[in-house]
Design a protein around this motif. Structure first.
Motif, PDB file in Angstrom:
ATOM      1  N   GLY A 113     -25.134 -17.565 -25.848  1.00  0.00           N
ATOM      2  CA  GLY A 113     -24.098 -16.691 -26.376  1.00  0.00           C
ATOM      3  C   GLY A 113     -22.716 -17.243 -26.080  1.00  0.00           C
ATOM      4  N   ALA A 114     -22.680 -18.461 -25.511  1.00  0.00           N
ATOM      5  CA  ALA A 114     -21.438 -19.157 -25.147  1.00  0.00           C
ATOM      6  C   ALA A 114     -20.602 -18.358 -24.167  1.00  0.00           C
ATOM      7  CB  ALA A 114     -20.615 -19.506 -26.389  1.00  0.00           C
ATOM      8  N   ARG A 115     -21.202 -17.393 -23.526  1.00  0.00           N
ATOM      9  CA  ARG A 115     -20.457 -16.554 -22.589  1.00  0.00           C
ATOM     10  C   ARG A 115     -20.359 -17.181 -21.193  1.00  0.00           C
ATOM     11  NH1 ARG A 115     -18.644 -13.508 -26.137  1.00  0.00           N
ATOM     12  NH2 ARG A 115     -19.751 -11.851 -27.153  1.00  0.00           N
ATOM     13  N   SER A 116     -21.251 -18.111 -20.908  1.00  0.00           N
ATOM     14  CA  SER A 116     -21.262 -18.723 -19.590  1.00  0.00           C
ATOM     15  C   SER A 116     -20.096 -19.694 -19.430  1.00  0.00           C
ATOM     16  CB  SER A 116     -22.577 -19.471 -19.382  1.00  0.00           C
ATOM     17  OG  SER A 116     -22.522 -20.222 -18.206  1.00  0.00           O
ATOM     18  N   LYS A 117     -19.453 -19.649 -18.271  1.00  0.00           N
ATOM     19  CA  LYS A 117     -18.381 -20.600 -17.995  1.00  0.00           C
ATOM     20  C   LYS A 117     -18.951 -21.999 -17.774  1.00  0.00           C
ATOM     21  CE  LYS A 117     -14.833 -17.888 -18.062  1.00  0.00           C
ATOM     22  NZ  LYS A 117     -13.769 -18.021 -19.007  1.00  0.00           N
ATOM     23  N   ASP A 118     -20.264 -22.082 -17.445  1.00  0.00           N
ATOM     24  CA  ASP A 118     -20.907 -23.373 -17.260  1.00  0.00           C
ATOM     25  C   ASP A 118     -21.360 -23.868 -18.620  1.00  0.00           C
ATOM     26  OD1 ASP A 118     -23.970 -24.484 -15.605  1.00  0.00           O
ATOM     27  OD2 ASP A 118     -22.317 -25.598 -16.494  1.00  0.00           O
ATOM     28  N   VAL A 119     -20.639 -24.828 -19.175  1.00  0.00           N
ATOM     29  CA  VAL A 119     -20.949 -25.319 -20.507  1.00  0.00           C
ATOM     30  C   VAL A 119     -21.868 -26.532 -20.469  1.00  0.00           C
ATOM     31  CG1 VAL A 119     -18.888 -24.397 -21.602  1.00  0.00           C
ATOM     32  CG2 VAL A 119     -18.829 -26.692 -20.627  1.00  0.00           C
ATOM     33  N   SER A 120     -22.509 -26.790 -19.326  1.00  0.00           N
ATOM     34  CA  SER A 120     -23.435 -27.911 -19.256  1.00  0.00           C
ATOM     35  C   SER A 120     -24.576 -27.721 -20.238  1.00  0.00           C
ATOM     36  CB  SER A 120     -23.979 -28.086 -17.839  1.00  0.00           C
ATOM     37  OG  SER A 120     -24.674 -26.922 -17.435  1.00  0.00           O
ATOM     38  N   GLN A 121     -24.927 -26.467 -20.488  1.00  0.00           N
ATOM     39  CA  GLN A 121     -25.973 -26.168 -21.457  1.00  0.00           C
ATOM     40  C   GLN A 121     -25.562 -26.666 -22.841  1.00  0.00           C
ATOM     41  OE1 GLN A 121     -26.850 -22.009 -21.733  1.00  0.00           O
ATOM     42  NE2 GLN A 121     -28.760 -22.344 -22.811  1.00  0.00           N
ATOM     43  N   GLU A 147     -26.306 -18.363 -35.936  1.00  0.00           N
ATOM     44  CA  GLU A 147     -26.657 -17.401 -34.878  1.00  0.00           C
ATOM     45  C   GLU A 147     -27.588 -18.029 -33.849  1.00  0.00           C
ATOM     46  OE1 GLU A 147     -26.376 -12.982 -36.709  1.00  0.00           O
ATOM     47  OE2 GLU A 147     -28.114 -14.148 -37.354  1.00  0.00           O
ATOM     48  N   ALA A 148     -28.560 -18.810 -34.309  1.00  0.00           N
ATOM     49  CA  ALA A 148     -29.492 -19.459 -33.386  1.00  0.00           C
ATOM     50  C   ALA A 148     -28.760 -20.454 -32.483  1.00  0.00           C
ATOM     51  CB  ALA A 148     -30.602 -20.156 -34.165  1.00  0.00           C
ATOM     52  N   THR A 149     -27.821 -21.183 -33.045  1.00  0.00           N
ATOM     53  CA  THR A 149     -27.041 -22.136 -32.256  1.00  0.00           C
ATOM     54  C   THR A 149     -26.246 -21.407 -31.183  1.00  0.00           C
ATOM     55  OG1 THR A 149     -26.864 -23.655 -34.131  1.00  0.00           O
ATOM     56  CG2 THR A 149     -25.249 -23.929 -32.358  1.00  0.00           C
ATOM     57  N   TYR A 150     -25.626 -20.313 -31.571  1.00  0.00           N
ATOM     58  CA  TYR A 150     -24.843 -19.522 -30.619  1.00  0.00           C
ATOM     59  C   TYR A 150     -25.735 -18.965 -29.516  1.00  0.00           C
ATOM     60  CZ  TYR A 150     -21.286 -16.248 -28.970  1.00  0.00           C
ATOM     61  OH  TYR A 150     -20.379 -15.568 -28.210  1.00  0.00           O
ATOM     62  N   GLU A 151     -26.893 -18.463 -29.882  1.00  0.00           N
ATOM     63  CA  GLU A 151     -27.831 -17.931 -28.887  1.00  0.00           C
ATOM     64  C   GLU A 151     -28.349 -19.037 -27.977  1.00  0.00           C
ATOM     65  OE1 GLU A 151     -30.851 -15.641 -30.869  1.00  0.00           O
ATOM     66  OE2 GLU A 151     -29.334 -14.378 -31.834  1.00  0.00           O
ATOM     67  N   ASP A 152     -28.617 -20.222 -28.534  1.00  0.00           N
ATOM     68  CA  ASP A 152     -29.073 -21.357 -27.732  1.00  0.00           C
ATOM     69  C   ASP A 152     -28.039 -21.759 -26.688  1.00  0.00           C
ATOM     70  OD1 ASP A 152     -31.446 -21.467 -29.129  1.00  0.00           O
ATOM     71  OD2 ASP A 152     -30.892 -23.227 -30.326  1.00  0.00           O
ATOM     72  N   MET A 153     -26.800 -21.473 -26.981  1.00  0.00           N
ATOM     73  CA  MET A 153     -25.715 -21.780 -26.048  1.00  0.00           C
ATOM     74  C   MET A 153     -25.552 -20.658 -25.028  1.00  0.00           C
ATOM     75  SD  MET A 153     -23.014 -23.236 -28.870  1.00  0.00           S
ATOM     76  CE  MET A 153     -21.651 -23.231 -27.723  1.00  0.00           C
ATOM     77  N   GLU A 203     -16.196 -16.635 -32.060  1.00  0.00           N
ATOM     78  CA  GLU A 203     -14.994 -17.386 -31.678  1.00  0.00           C
ATOM     79  C   GLU A 203     -14.500 -16.978 -30.299  1.00  0.00           C
ATOM     80  OE1 GLU A 203     -12.318 -16.790 -34.973  1.00  0.00           O
ATOM     81  OE2 GLU A 203     -13.123 -18.528 -36.047  1.00  0.00           O
ATOM     82  N   SER A 204     -14.568 -15.694 -29.998  1.00  0.00           N
ATOM     83  CA  SER A 204     -14.158 -15.207 -28.688  1.00  0.00           C
ATOM     84  C   SER A 204     -15.057 -15.773 -27.594  1.00  0.00           C
ATOM     85  CB  SER A 204     -14.200 -13.670 -28.673  1.00  0.00           C
ATOM     86  OG  SER A 204     -13.895 -13.184 -27.403  1.00  0.00           O
ATOM     87  N   GLY A 205     -16.357 -15.770 -27.838  1.00  0.00           N
ATOM     88  CA  GLY A 205     -17.298 -16.324 -26.872  1.00  0.00           C
ATOM     89  C   GLY A 205     -17.101 -17.813 -26.655  1.00  0.00           C
ATOM     90  N   LEU A 206     -16.816 -18.530 -27.736  1.00  0.00           N
ATOM     91  CA  LEU A 206     -16.568 -19.971 -27.621  1.00  0.00           C
ATOM     92  C   LEU A 206     -15.315 -20.235 -26.799  1.00  0.00           C
ATOM     93  CD1 LEU A 206     -17.333 -21.130 -31.282  1.00  0.00           C
ATOM     94  CD2 LEU A 206     -18.803 -21.389 -29.268  1.00  0.00           C
ATOM     95  N   LEU A 207     -14.271 -19.469 -27.067  1.00  0.00           N
ATOM     96  CA  LEU A 207     -13.023 -19.618 -26.326  1.00  0.00           C
ATOM     97  C   LEU A 207     -13.249 -19.344 -24.838  1.00  0.00           C
ATOM     98  CD1 LEU A 207      -9.959 -20.133 -26.517  1.00  0.00           C
ATOM     99  CD2 LEU A 207      -9.676 -17.677 -26.881  1.00  0.00           C
ATOM    100  N   GLU A 208     -13.987 -18.279 -24.559  1.00  0.00           N
ATOM    101  CA  GLU A 208     -14.302 -17.898 -23.183  1.00  0.00           C
ATOM    102  C   GLU A 208     -15.043 -19.017 -22.457  1.00  0.00           C
ATOM    103  OE1 GLU A 208     -16.799 -14.349 -21.820  1.00  0.00           O
ATOM    104  OE2 GLU A 208     -15.395 -13.496 -23.279  1.00  0.00           O
ATOM    105  N   ALA A 209     -15.954 -19.669 -23.173  1.00  0.00           N
ATOM    106  CA  ALA A 209     -16.785 -20.714 -22.577  1.00  0.00           C
ATOM    107  C   ALA A 209     -16.116 -22.086 -22.600  1.00  0.00           C
ATOM    108  CB  ALA A 209     -18.119 -20.787 -23.309  1.00  0.00           C
ATOM    109  N   GLY A 210     -14.971 -22.185 -23.278  1.00  0.00           N
ATOM    110  CA  GLY A 210     -14.283 -23.466 -23.358  1.00  0.00           C
ATOM    111  C   GLY A 210     -14.934 -24.440 -24.331  1.00  0.00           C
ATOM    112  N   VAL A 211     -15.607 -23.893 -25.333  1.00  0.00           N
ATOM    113  CA  VAL A 211     -16.265 -24.715 -26.343  1.00  0.00           C
ATOM    114  C   VAL A 211     -15.405 -24.696 -27.604  1.00  0.00           C
ATOM    115  CG1 VAL A 211     -18.350 -24.998 -27.754  1.00  0.00           C
ATOM    116  CG2 VAL A 211     -18.535 -24.133 -25.409  1.00  0.00           C
ATOM    117  N   THR A 212     -15.111 -25.861 -28.132  1.00  0.00           N
ATOM    118  CA  THR A 212     -14.280 -25.914 -29.336  1.00  0.00           C
ATOM    119  C   THR A 212     -15.085 -25.490 -30.559  1.00  0.00           C
ATOM    120  OG1 THR A 212     -14.822 -28.210 -29.890  1.00  0.00           O
ATOM    121  CG2 THR A 212     -12.935 -27.837 -28.391  1.00  0.00           C
ATOM    122  N   LEU A 213     -14.371 -24.987 -31.539  1.00  0.00           N
ATOM    123  CA  LEU A 213     -14.997 -24.616 -32.804  1.00  0.00           C
ATOM    124  C   LEU A 213     -15.599 -25.854 -33.465  1.00  0.00           C
ATOM    125  CD1 LEU A 213     -15.644 -22.437 -34.867  1.00  0.00           C
ATOM    126  CD2 LEU A 213     -13.407 -22.847 -35.890  1.00  0.00           C
TER     127      LEU A 213
END
Length: 93
Positions: free
Chosen positions: A74-82, A66-72, A23-33
């Motif tokens: 780790g959702a840590r990137s500010k670039d959410v184009s991925q 976990e695989a979805t999160y890793e494919d993103m 959830e923290s990584g998603l928030l950081e990356a601007g990705v909604t739950l």
């Protein structure tokens, strides 16, 4: 003949830590739950039940999360184009 069976168990504490990290990584990356759950093919209500400890995910489902999160990334990137390219390739199911 007795067979030893190994189980992969995630304790509630570990699961809560994992959920908080995601959830923290998603928030950081601007990705909604909601978007993440869509990509992981789970409902938001399922995620909420996991977070509250009402139920725990099975191994297969948690592996997919976990695989979805890793494919993103780790959702840590500010670039959410991925994230957008992943959702485009998944299509609306």
């Amino acid at each position: 003949m007795q067979h030893e069976v190994e189980f992969c168990e995630v304790s509630v504490v570990d699961l809560n830590s994992e959920i908080e990290a995601i959830e923290s990584g998603l928030l950081e990356a601007g990705v909604t739950l909601t978007k993440f759950c869509f990509l992981a093919k789970i409902s938001v209500s399922t995620w909420t039940r996991w977070r509250s400890g009402v139920v725990a995910p099975n191994f297969s489902t948690w592996s997919r999360v976990e695989a979805t999160y890793e494919d993103m990334g780790g959702a840590r990137s500010k670039d959410v184009s991925q994230v957008h390219s992943i959702s485009q390739s998944e299509g609306a199911t």
